[in-house]
Design a protein around this motif. Structure first.
Motif, PDB file in Angstrom:
ATOM      1  N   LEU A   5       0.948  -1.427  -0.163  1.00 52.54           N
ATOM      2  CA  LEU A   5       0.339   0.290   0.489  1.00 52.54           C
ATOM      3  C   LEU A   5       0.973   1.506   0.117  1.00 52.54           C
ATOM      4  N   LEU A   6       1.794   1.070   0.688  1.00 52.14           N
ATOM      5  CA  LEU A   6       2.888   1.951   0.793  1.00 52.14           C
ATOM      6  C   LEU A   6       3.634   2.723  -0.192  1.00 52.14           C
ATOM      7  N   ALA A   7       3.979   1.609  -1.640  1.00 52.49           N
ATOM      8  CA  ALA A   7       4.375   1.736  -2.617  1.00 52.49           C
ATOM      9  C   ALA A   7       3.620   2.145  -3.489  1.00 52.49           C
ATOM     10  N   ALA A  38      12.181   6.746  -4.995  1.00 52.46           N
ATOM     11  CA  ALA A  38      13.422   6.369  -4.168  1.00 52.46           C
ATOM     12  C   ALA A  38      12.372   5.401  -2.883  1.00 52.46           C
ATOM     13  N   ALA A  39      11.794   6.125  -2.217  1.00 50.09           N
ATOM     14  CA  ALA A  39      10.663   4.971  -1.374  1.00 50.09           C
ATOM     15  C   ALA A  39       9.960   4.259  -1.580  1.00 50.09           C
ATOM     16  N   ALA A  40       9.566   4.692  -3.107  1.00 57.93           N
ATOM     17  CA  ALA A  40       8.414   3.263  -3.236  1.00 57.93           C
ATOM     18  C   ALA A  40       8.785   2.714  -3.931  1.00 57.93           C
ATOM     19  N   PHE A  41      10.304   3.063  -4.924  1.00 54.11           N
ATOM     20  CA  PHE A  41      11.394   1.521  -4.932  1.00 54.11           C
ATOM     21  C   PHE A  41      11.492   0.511  -3.649  1.00 54.11           C
ATOM     22  N   ILE A  42      12.092   1.081  -2.411  1.00 57.22           N
ATOM     23  CA  ILE A  42      12.704   0.539  -1.891  1.00 57.22           C
ATOM     24  C   ILE A  42      11.289  -0.814  -0.908  1.00 57.22           C
ATOM     25  N   ALA A  43      10.279   0.139  -1.175  1.00 53.73           N
ATOM     26  CA  ALA A  43       8.922  -0.081  -0.905  1.00 53.73           C
ATOM     27  C   ALA A  43       8.364  -1.683  -1.132  1.00 53.73           C
ATOM     28  N   ARG A  44       8.838  -1.135  -2.496  1.00 57.25           N
ATOM     29  CA  ARG A  44       8.256  -2.694  -3.694  1.00 57.25           C
ATOM     30  C   ARG A  44       9.313  -3.711  -3.185  1.00 57.25           C
ATOM     31  N   ILE A  46      11.093  -4.409  -0.479  1.00 57.40           N
ATOM     32  CA  ILE A  46      11.353  -4.737   0.420  1.00 57.40           C
ATOM     33  C   ILE A  46       9.565  -6.234   0.859  1.00 57.40           C
ATOM     34  N   SER A  47       8.780  -5.628  -0.021  1.00 59.08           N
ATOM     35  CA  SER A  47       7.619  -6.270   0.194  1.00 59.08           C
ATOM     36  C   SER A  47       7.057  -7.485  -0.806  1.00 59.08           C
ATOM     37  N   GLN A  48       8.656  -7.873  -1.646  1.00 58.84           N
ATOM     38  CA  GLN A  48       8.792  -8.892  -2.281  1.00 58.84           C
ATOM     39  C   GLN A  48       9.837 -10.249  -1.173  1.00 58.84           C
ATOM     40  N   PRO A  49      10.226 -11.019  -0.232  1.00 56.84           N
ATOM     41  CA  PRO A  49      10.906 -11.114   0.511  1.00 56.84           C
ATOM     42  C   PRO A  49      11.080 -12.152  -0.672  1.00 56.84           C
ATOM     43  N   GLU A  50      11.053 -13.221  -1.742  1.00 51.73           N
ATOM     44  CA  GLU A  50      11.411 -14.289  -1.879  1.00 51.73           C
ATOM     45  C   GLU A  50      12.313 -13.965  -3.410  1.00 51.73           C
TER      46      GLU A  50
END
Length: 59
Positions: A5-7, A38-44, A46-50
């Motif tokens: 959601l943040l992304a 940059a924040a959207a990129f990082i959030a994406r 981090i939200s994909q752990p695999e």
């Protein structure tokens, strides 16, 4: 789920910022745009752990 959601919100802000860019001075506008993208990129990421091979990748 919250990072997705943040992304999404940050991606939306990245689209809206150029529309209201005339309100901000050039340096501030560039800094805000960089931070949001940059924040959207990082959030994406981090939200994909695999993709990172984390412990919770198989959950």
């Amino acid at each position: 789920m919250r990072l997705i959601l943040l992304a999404g919100l940050l991606s939306g802000a990245g689209v809206v910022l150029p529309r209201i860019g005339v309100v901000f001075p050039d340096g501030l506008f560039a800094g805000l745009t960089f931070f949001v993208v940059a924040a959207a990129f990082i959030a994406r990421i981090i939200s994909q752990p695999e993709t990172l091979g984390g412990d919770d990748a198989r959950q």
